[in-house]
Design a protein around this motif. Structure first.
Motif, PDB file in Angstrom:
ATOM      1  N   SER A  54      29.900  32.338  26.321  1.00  9.35           N
ATOM      2  CA  SER A  54      29.381  31.554  25.213  1.00  9.35           C
ATOM      3  C   SER A  54      28.340  32.333  24.414  1.00  9.35           C
ATOM      4  CB  SER A  54      28.757  30.256  25.741  1.00  9.35           C
ATOM      5  OG  SER A  54      27.569  30.539  26.479  1.00  9.35           O
ATOM      6  N   GLU A  66      40.895  28.292  19.221  1.00 11.42           N
ATOM      7  CA  GLU A  66      39.442  28.178  19.032  1.00 11.42           C
ATOM      8  C   GLU A  66      38.817  29.480  18.551  1.00 11.42           C
ATOM      9  OE1 GLU A  66      38.256  24.756  22.289  1.00 11.42           O
ATOM     10  OE2 GLU A  66      38.422  26.833  22.969  1.00 11.42           O
ATOM     11  N   ASP A  73      30.826  28.629  18.499  1.00 15.79           N
ATOM     12  CA  ASP A  73      30.526  27.502  19.376  1.00 15.79           C
ATOM     13  C   ASP A  73      29.163  26.889  19.060  1.00 15.79           C
ATOM     14  OD1 ASP A  73      29.503  29.300  22.429  1.00 15.79           O
ATOM     15  OD2 ASP A  73      28.895  29.502  20.328  1.00 15.79           O
ATOM     16  N   TYR A  74      28.573  27.307  17.918  1.00 16.63           N
ATOM     17  CA  TYR A  74      27.293  26.710  17.511  1.00 16.63           C
ATOM     18  C   TYR A  74      27.543  25.290  17.041  1.00 16.63           C
ATOM     19  CZ  TYR A  74      22.959  25.954  14.964  1.00 16.63           C
ATOM     20  OH  TYR A  74      21.781  25.438  14.511  1.00 16.63           O
ATOM     21  N   LEU A  75      26.953  24.327  17.712  1.00 15.72           N
ATOM     22  CA  LEU A  75      27.083  22.897  17.390  1.00 15.72           C
ATOM     23  C   LEU A  75      28.532  22.433  17.478  1.00 15.72           C
ATOM     24  CD1 LEU A  75      24.593  22.493  14.397  1.00 15.72           C
ATOM     25  CD2 LEU A  75      24.193  22.103  16.847  1.00 15.72           C
ATOM     26  N   ARG A  76      29.351  23.159  18.193  1.00 23.30           N
ATOM     27  CA  ARG A  76      30.737  22.773  18.408  1.00 23.30           C
ATOM     28  C   ARG A  76      31.018  22.820  19.893  1.00 23.30           C
ATOM     29  NH1 ARG A  76      34.682  26.489  15.472  1.00 23.30           N
ATOM     30  NH2 ARG A  76      36.126  24.797  15.911  1.00 23.30           N
ATOM     31  N   ARG A  77      31.812  21.866  20.355  1.00 25.35           N
ATOM     32  CA  ARG A  77      32.185  21.833  21.769  1.00 25.35           C
ATOM     33  C   ARG A  77      33.563  22.471  21.902  1.00 25.35           C
ATOM     34  NH1 ARG A  77      31.065  16.565  25.219  1.00 25.35           N
ATOM     35  NH2 ARG A  77      28.995  17.344  24.702  1.00 25.35           N
ATOM     36  N   LEU A  78      33.602  23.598  22.574  1.00 26.51           N
ATOM     37  CA  LEU A  78      34.856  24.312  22.769  1.00 26.51           C
ATOM     38  C   LEU A  78      35.282  24.239  24.223  1.00 26.51           C
ATOM     39  CD1 LEU A  78      34.198  27.634  20.768  1.00 26.51           C
ATOM     40  CD2 LEU A  78      35.031  25.441  19.902  1.00 26.51           C
TER      41      LEU A  78
END
Length: 126
Positions: free
Chosen positions: A51, A112, A100-105
């Motif tokens: 991450s 993705e 993945d900043y402010l996103r849920r991967l």
């Protein structure tokens, strides 16, 4: 960001290799980085990811305990240390960058990742 994977080669079962992924254009610290592989006639599959924040790592079950992903943001590099290689690890290996900043991967899905490097071939002989 442009990604360049390197470090592949021909090795024997049980050997180790370290793949490198060099980022240019933008700092690698902005991205989650994943490694995927694709064998002839097969779909591209997830191998490992790290991450953007805190360096949380994710691994496919098939490589857990044998492969280690790491990042060196100062060098704009991400590495995949591969130990105890098996013939079934033979594939072209690709590194990829995703947000993945402010996103849920899940970190495991090809969809993705938005930037891909060229592959580096890993061949493991038995």
């Amino acid at each position: 960001v442009q990604l360049q994977a390197s470090g592949g080669g021909l090795v024997q079962a049980g050997d180790s290799l370290r793949l490198s992924c060099l980022a240019s254009g933008r700092t690698v610290s902005r991205y989650a980085i994943g490694w995927f592989r694709q064998a002839p006639g097969k779909e591209r599959e997830f191998v490992a990811a790290i991450s953007r924040s805190y360096g949380v790592t994710y691994y496919a079950d098939s490589v857990k305990g044998r492969f280690t992903i790491s990042r060196d943001n100062a060098k704009n590099m991400v590495y995949l240390q591969m130990n105890t290689l098996k013939p079934e690890d033979t594939a072209a290996y690709y590194c990829a960058a995703g947000f993945d900043y402010l996103r849920r991967l899940t970190y495991t899905s090809v969809e993705e990742y938005v930037h891909w490097g060229q592959g580096t071939q890993v061949t493991v002989s038995s």
